[in-house]
Design a protein around this motif. Structure first.
Motif, PDB file in Angstrom:
ATOM      1  N   SER A  48      21.663   8.853 -17.769  1.00 32.19           N
ATOM      2  CA  SER A  48      20.676   8.613 -17.214  1.00 32.19           C
ATOM      3  C   SER A  48      20.002   9.873 -17.541  1.00 32.19           C
ATOM      4  O   SER A  48      20.564  10.499 -17.860  1.00 32.19           O
ATOM      5  CB  SER A  48      20.838   9.147 -15.622  1.00 32.19           C
ATOM      6  OG  SER A  48      21.508   8.333 -15.143  1.00 32.19           O
ATOM      7  N   ARG A  76      22.227   8.348 -12.116  1.00 30.09           N
ATOM      8  CA  ARG A  76      21.423   6.878 -12.015  1.00 30.09           C
ATOM      9  C   ARG A  76      22.353   5.617 -12.171  1.00 30.09           C
ATOM     10  O   ARG A  76      22.048   4.778 -11.568  1.00 30.09           O
ATOM     11  CB  ARG A  76      19.447   7.160 -12.408  1.00 30.09           C
ATOM     12  CG  ARG A  76      19.034   7.795 -12.322  1.00 30.09           C
ATOM     13  CD  ARG A  76      17.537   8.017 -12.559  1.00 30.09           C
ATOM     14  NE  ARG A  76      16.273   8.888 -12.087  1.00 30.09           N
ATOM     15  CZ  ARG A  76      16.187   9.984 -11.841  1.00 30.09           C
ATOM     16  NH1 ARG A  76      17.074  10.530 -12.527  1.00 30.09           N
ATOM     17  NH2 ARG A  76      15.442  10.177 -11.240  1.00 30.09           N
ATOM     18  N   ALA A 105      20.278   3.426  -6.492  1.00 31.28           N
ATOM     19  CA  ALA A 105      19.919   1.925  -6.022  1.00 31.28           C
ATOM     20  C   ALA A 105      18.579   1.549  -6.713  1.00 31.28           C
ATOM     21  O   ALA A 105      17.333   1.913  -5.783  1.00 31.28           O
ATOM     22  CB  ALA A 105      20.529   2.109  -4.795  1.00 31.28           C
ATOM     23  N   THR A 148      30.574  -1.293  -3.841  1.00 30.85           N
ATOM     24  CA  THR A 148      30.993  -0.387  -4.717  1.00 30.85           C
ATOM     25  C   THR A 148      31.955  -1.065  -5.830  1.00 30.85           C
ATOM     26  O   THR A 148      32.494  -2.633  -5.621  1.00 30.85           O
ATOM     27  CB  THR A 148      31.922   0.815  -4.051  1.00 30.85           C
ATOM     28  OG1 THR A 148      33.227   0.557  -3.831  1.00 30.85           O
ATOM     29  CG2 THR A 148      30.928   1.664  -3.685  1.00 30.85           C
ATOM     30  N   GLU A 150      29.053   6.944  -6.228  1.00 32.42           N
ATOM     31  CA  GLU A 150      28.623   5.768  -6.342  1.00 32.42           C
ATOM     32  C   GLU A 150      28.341   5.319  -4.429  1.00 32.42           C
ATOM     33  O   GLU A 150      28.989   4.222  -4.041  1.00 32.42           O
ATOM     34  CB  GLU A 150      29.706   4.981  -7.121  1.00 32.42           C
ATOM     35  CG  GLU A 150      29.710   3.038  -7.291  1.00 32.42           C
ATOM     36  CD  GLU A 150      30.535   2.383  -7.604  1.00 32.42           C
ATOM     37  OE1 GLU A 150      29.921   0.786  -8.057  1.00 32.42           O
ATOM     38  OE2 GLU A 150      31.716   2.877  -8.377  1.00 32.42           O
ATOM     39  N   GLY A 200      24.964  -0.226  -2.642  1.00 31.54           N
ATOM     40  CA  GLY A 200      23.947  -1.618  -2.606  1.00 31.54           C
ATOM     41  C   GLY A 200      23.512  -2.300  -1.242  1.00 31.54           C
ATOM     42  O   GLY A 200      24.432  -2.360  -0.229  1.00 31.54           O
ATOM     43  N   THR A 207      23.287  -1.337  -8.269  1.00 33.77           N
ATOM     44  CA  THR A 207      22.839  -0.392  -9.198  1.00 33.77           C
ATOM     45  C   THR A 207      22.729  -1.157 -10.678  1.00 33.77           C
ATOM     46  O   THR A 207      23.430  -1.996 -10.488  1.00 33.77           O
ATOM     47  CB  THR A 207      23.772   0.806  -8.584  1.00 33.77           C
ATOM     48  OG1 THR A 207      25.492   0.083  -9.050  1.00 33.77           O
ATOM     49  CG2 THR A 207      24.379   1.175  -7.649  1.00 33.77           C
TER      50      THR A 207
END
Length: 587
Positions: A259, A290, A295, A395, A403, A406, A441
């Motif tokens: 990231s 990230r 997300a 996840t 984590e 989303g 993600t």
């Protein structure tokens, strides 16, 4: 004898009577010659035993002399006692306290972190020129590994030298993730010191147990190069950040995960105040990993999964043709003179599902998602059914902390976020092209692509080299996933394909791009590129997202992958060819 008689007479005169010996009731007179010594009995006495001697009184001089000496000795000892107890009492009390036994920590060595090729990424160095009893932590200088490795916090002492924190503990990244294995167990020893603080003897009571080494599944060289290429491309094209993940589609092992922007683990561990202040002030959040905790609206990268669902649900067949002239219009029940218009990103013409994926036609997916005229649609529930099957909206099961799961667009999501407003057809259309409320993600995206590439095995991402394979199988006909893969390959090889910028002579790539609009007036964009290689016998899946550039930016994530594949073929050719028959494969 005359002398003896004289003594006898003197004795009688003094006493005025004869000496007598009382025996019972009778008294017997004792004659002088019976109590005085004379020369006749002296030889039988032992002078060494003081027999036969006449005691004399001690002289006055002797008594005075002895008294003076006694007083002098008592005075000397008294003065010295006063000096020790009163004058220098505190000093000697402290010295006596220090002249004792104490327990001292023996710090365990922290385990080393290696990459999959045995390259040291985090290790220990003895402290140089200091009395620090623990080793210093050191990190690789390769860029792109900061957020993955994390950093540590050293043990802490108070002002008196007492340890109130005895662990060299992981704070973030792999250092925190594997802290239990890396830390080991401290030992202790007994130190005996003299009054001056010098150690005179030491004895180990509990030997330390050093931490275990950890070998990650990542290739540090590949990850660092991927980071450099993507971060430079992002900087050149106005993106503020990004992330990338590469996964082995046969085992779930992560080969690269990076990231940017990132922090330097060494600066964080050493407490570099200037560097830490700059990280905290950076609006682009260098502490955000990230790849795992970012997300993003996925845009068109969801189209291969929705196409797979549409084929499985019988909404379309492999030969179904849909026409796009650049938009579709839907009647507006509130104002018939102003229909709702849903645009494609360009004119597409007639296309089947393979070309719908390759060209990333919005109209094609509006129609198979929400239906249009004679073309039935999947509906939002089935859209979410297949997105969820491929791992979106939950996840991944990885061991990464923080984590995100989303979100998936749905009537419930809309009601919760828009004051109870009902779900409408237009919401289904927008969700069909990966926008509206859907957020994913990069780790979810690479996992989904890997499942499509390997024929339907959904893998749990693993970050250590020796981690066992964990997977589940998707109940989707293999031929439907094969059609989606063909569409992704066509997207790269067809000059009109949305991912044609990834086409190269070194690596057979199948891919898909996505662009998500952001901002109140769609003034910003995120850019995605996902895919797998080699196409004929997939080994690796990838997902890349570049974040927050001005809308209309022409060079997204896909062009950045071209130089990466070029470098990979030239420098790491073992990653380009097919997998050997001896490699571990998921069931």
């Amino acid at each position: 004898m005359r002398l003896m008689n004289w003594f006898a007479r003197q004795w009688r005169n003094r006493r005025g009577r004869s000496a007598v010996l009382r025996t019972g009731t009778a008294e017997v007179e004792i004659e002088p010659d019976e109590i005085f010594l004379d020369s006749s009995n002296l030889p039988s006495l032992d002078p060494a035993q003081l027999e036969g001697r006449v005691e004399r009184p001690v002289s006055r001089f002797g008594i005075v002399t002895a008294g003076v000496l006694f007083v002098l000795v008592v005075g000397i000892f008294g003065f010295r006692a006063y000096d020790l107890e009163v004058v220098e009492g505190a000093q000697y009390a402290a010295a006596a306290a220090n002249n004792s036994l104490s327990r001292s920590l023996i710090f365990a060595q922290r385990g080393v972190i290696y990459d999959t090729n045995g390259v040291e990424l985090a290790w220990n160095e003895p402290a140089q020129g200091t009395s620090t009893p623990y080793a210093s932590r050191r990190y690789t200088s390769l860029p792109g590994l900061g957020l993955l490795l994390g950093y540590v916090r050293y043990p802490q002492q108070d002002a008196s030298g007492n340890w109130w924190s005895t662990a060299l503990s992981g704070v973030a990244g792999a250092e925190k993730l594997f802290d239990g294995a890396l830390s080991g167990t401290n030992g202790s020893e007994i130190l005996e010191k003299d009054a001056l603080g010098n150690v005179t003897r030491q004895h180990i009571v509990e030997p330390p147990v050093d931490g275990a080494d950890v070998t990650l599944s990542i290739d540090a060289k590949m990850q660092s190069k991927l980071f450099q290429i993507l971060s430079q491309h992002a900087q050149d094209n106005g993106f503020e950040g990004g992330a990338a993940v590469i996964m082995d589609v046969r085992t779930g092992k992560i080969v690269a995960i990076t990231s940017f922007p990132e922090y330097a683990p060494q600066a964080m561990t050493d407490g570099d105040a200037a560097a830490i202040a700059s990280y905290n002030a950076d609006p682009e959040s260098p502490f955000l990993f990230r790849a795992v905790a970012g997300a993003y609206t996925p845009g068109s990268i969801v189209k291969p999964f929705i196409a797979t669902g549409a084929l499985t649900e019988g909404v379309i067949t492999p030969t179904t043709q849909i026409y796009s002239d650049g938009s579709i219009s839907v009647d507006n029940p509130y104002d018939p003179t102003h229909p709702y218009v849903y645009h494609d990103w360009r004119y597409q013409g007639w296309m089947d599902v393979r070309h719908g994926i390759a060209y990333s036609s919005d109209v094609f997916f509006y129609e198979i998602g929400g239906g249009y005229k004679d073309q039935p649609g999947m509906g939002i529930d089935n859209i979410n059914k297949y997105l969820h099957m491929f791992g979106f909206g939950s996840t991944t099961g990885s061991i990464f902390p923080n984590e995100l799961a989303g979100t998936l667009s749905s009537p419930a999501w809309k009601a919760a976020n828009f004051d109870g407003q009902p779900w409408r057809l237009g919401d289904t259309y927008i969700s069909s092209i990966g926008q509206y409320g859907t957020q994913v993600t990069p780790l979810q995206a690479v996992r989904a692509v890997a499942a499509l590439a390997n024929g339907g095995t959904l893998l749990t991402p693993q970050i250590t080299k020796d981690a066992p394979i964990q997977s589940s199988h998707l109940d989707i006909p293999p031929q439907n996933m094969e059609i989606a893969r063909e569409g992704m390959r066509l997207s790269v090889t067809d000059p009109r394909g949305a991912a044609a910028s990834m086409n190269n002579p070194w690596v057979q790539v199948a891919g898909k791009t996505g662009t998500a609009q952001l901002g109140l007036h769609n003034e910003w964009m995120n850019a995605w590129a996902v895919g797998f290689w080699p196409y004929d016998h997939p080994r690796y899946a990838f997902a890349v997202v570049l974040e927050h550039a001005p809308a209309g930016t022409l060079s997204g994530a896909a062009p950045a992958m071209y130089p990466f594949f070029q470098w990979l073929a030239a420098t790491e050719p073992q990653y380009v060819g097919e997998a050997s028959s001896t490699e571990e494969v998921a069931d």
